[in-house]
Design an enzyme around this catalytic site. Structure first.
Site, PDB file in Angstrom:
ATOM      1  CG  ASP A 187      46.121  35.816 101.571  1.00  0.00           C
ATOM      2  OD1 ASP A 187      45.646  36.369 100.569  1.00  0.00           O
ATOM      3  OD2 ASP A 187      46.467  34.620 101.591  1.00  0.00           O
ATOM      4  CD  GLU A 227      36.609  44.476 104.857  1.00  0.00           C
ATOM      5  OE1 GLU A 227      36.662  43.803 103.824  1.00  0.00           O
ATOM      6  OE2 GLU A 227      35.911  45.482 104.970  1.00  0.00           O
ATOM      7  CG  ASP A 228      39.256  39.195 105.035  1.00  0.00           C
ATOM      8  OD1 ASP A 228      38.074  39.561 104.913  1.00  0.00           O
ATOM      9  OD2 ASP A 228      40.019  39.027 104.058  1.00  0.00           O
ATOM     10  NE  ARG A 241      43.798  36.183 104.997  1.00  0.00           N
ATOM     11  CZ  ARG A 241      43.068  37.259 104.728  1.00  0.00           C
ATOM     12  NH1 ARG A 241      42.018  37.139 103.951  1.00  0.00           N
ATOM     13  NH2 ARG A 241      43.383  38.435 105.225  1.00  0.00           N
ATOM     14  NE  ARG A 285      38.345  31.906 102.340  1.00  0.00           N
ATOM     15  CZ  ARG A 285      39.280  32.764 101.932  1.00  0.00           C
ATOM     16  NH1 ARG A 285      39.532  33.838 102.655  1.00  0.00           N
ATOM     17  NH2 ARG A 285      39.938  32.548 100.811  1.00  0.00           N
ATOM     18  CG  HIS A 330      34.869  37.894 101.869  1.00  0.00           C
ATOM     19  ND1 HIS A 330      36.115  38.322 101.484  1.00  0.00           N
ATOM     20  CD2 HIS A 330      35.066  36.919 102.781  1.00  0.00           C
ATOM     21  CE1 HIS A 330      37.035  37.622 102.138  1.00  0.00           C
ATOM     22  NE2 HIS A 330      36.426  36.770 102.926  1.00  0.00           N
ATOM     23  CB  CYS A 337      39.707  43.238 101.672  1.00  0.00           C
ATOM     24  SG  CYS A 337      40.520  43.438 100.120  1.00  0.00           S
TER      25      CYS A 337
HETATM   26  C1  CIR Z   1      41.878  35.561 100.515  1.00  0.00           C
HETATM   27  O1  CIR Z   1      41.504  34.717  99.695  1.00  0.00           O
HETATM   28  O2  CIR Z   1      41.667  35.430 101.709  1.00  0.00           O
HETATM   29  C2  CIR Z   1      42.624  36.771 100.019  1.00  0.00           C
HETATM   30  N1  CIR Z   1      43.455  36.420  98.923  1.00  0.00           N
HETATM   31  C3  CIR Z   1      41.663  37.867  99.600  1.00  0.00           C
HETATM   32  C4  CIR Z   1      40.877  38.383 100.760  1.00  0.00           C
HETATM   33  C5  CIR Z   1      40.015  39.542 100.383  1.00  0.00           C
HETATM   34  N2  CIR Z   1      39.370  40.070 101.523  1.00  0.00           N
HETATM   35  C6  CIR Z   1      38.301  40.830 101.477  1.00  0.00           C
HETATM   36  O3  CIR Z   1      37.774  41.077 100.419  1.00  0.00           O
HETATM   37  N3  CIR Z   1      37.788  41.253 102.642  1.00  0.00           N
END
Ligand code: CIR
Length: 267
Positions: A67, A72-73, A92, A136, A164, A252
């Site tokens: 991932d 961004e996360d 992650r 999350r 999110h 993201c």
């Molecule tokens: C997740 O589930 O963490 C990733 N497959 C997708 C994350 C998307 N992040 C975001 O929109 N900030």
């Protein structure tokens, strides 16, 4: 400024790993996610960031983190400081170290010690920070973010049905957010002008403001593109369907450092 240079805000991205097909998804992706298509779409996304006025920095990809393209996360940037997050999904958490190393020459970087946050829950709009309480991002994470952002006000928002907060809300300009009712209560976005997007997919409200004043919209949301034009903004579009299948939107795929100005080629 000479003709050969331009002063641009910075966006940080991370390339798609071969392991992308193993990334976390709410439902199994059928057919399986395609890292090659994702790479083509990611290149288009990076081009749009550059055309829209960002100078792009790349963090090398990490096969052990399927991932990692959803960079961004991993970090929240406020002015010239960054908070490296503790992402809400345990697989992650190892993504942040390389991002911290890339940000350190540009920003003052600190790490969260308690709680979890995904950067996709953090919406900076109207001079405040809205943070989603989601699957999350937990209350301890919100407390850590509140300490990091002080004296900027942090407003917790309960996320309804989206991964999110920004899966269904994003800023289109300094006063206005696009919003889908699946994301949160409209009233929680106090002080903002709230414009509802059409359709069943909350990600239709996920756009990226670009430094040249244009707004980047996913190509599979033409109604959002029309809406943003009707609000008086120029629109750029990019295909990101493979990331949408992995529960990701436009925001993201980058960490945007709007206060850090790089001098780069103006080509
Ligand atoms: C997740 O589930 O963490 C990733 N497959 C997708 C994350 C998307 N992040 C975001 O929109 N900030």
């Amino acid at each position: 400024m000479s003709e050969s240079t331009a002063h641009r805000p910075v966006a940080v991205v991370r390339n798609v790993p071969d392991s992308f097909a193993s990334c976390v998804t709410a439902r199994p992706a059928i057919p399986p996610l395609d890292p090659l298509l994702a790479r083509v779409q990611h290149a288009g996304y990076v081009s749009m960031l550059e055309e829209g006025g960002f100078s792009v920095i790349r963090v090398s990809t990490a096969e052990e983190h399927p991932d990692c393209v959803f960079i961004e996360d991993t970090a929240v940037v406020l002015g010239r400081r960054a908070l490296l997050t503790s992402p809400g999904h345990p697989t992650r958490r190892g993504e942040t170290a390389a991002v911290g190393a890339a940000l350190a020459p540009l920003l003052e970087v600190e790490s969260m010690r308690e709680g979890t946050i995904d950067g996709g829950d953090v919406l900076q709009a109207g001079g405040r920070v809205f943070v989603g309480l989601s699957r999350r991002t937990d209350p301890a994470g919100v407390a850590a973010l509140t300490r990091f952002c002080a004296p900027v006000e942090v407003i917790p928002v309960r996320v309804r049905d989206t991964l999110h907060l920004k899966s269904g809300v994003s800023a289109v300009d300094a006063e206005t957010v696009l919003w889908h009712p699946a994301a949160c209560d409209r009233d929680d976005l106090e002080g903002m002008s709230v414009v509802e997007v059409a359709g069943d997919d909350p990600e239709a409200a996920n756009v990226v403001r670009l430094p040249d004043g244009s707004v980047l919209v996913a190509a599979h949301f033409p109604a959002t593109a029309e809406l943003v034009v009707s609000l008086g903004h120029r629109v750029r579009t990019v295909g990101v369907s493979e990331f949408a299948r992995a529960d990701g939107g436009l925001t993201c795929l980058s960490v945007r450092l709007r206060s850090v100005i790089a001098v780069s080629s103006a080509s």
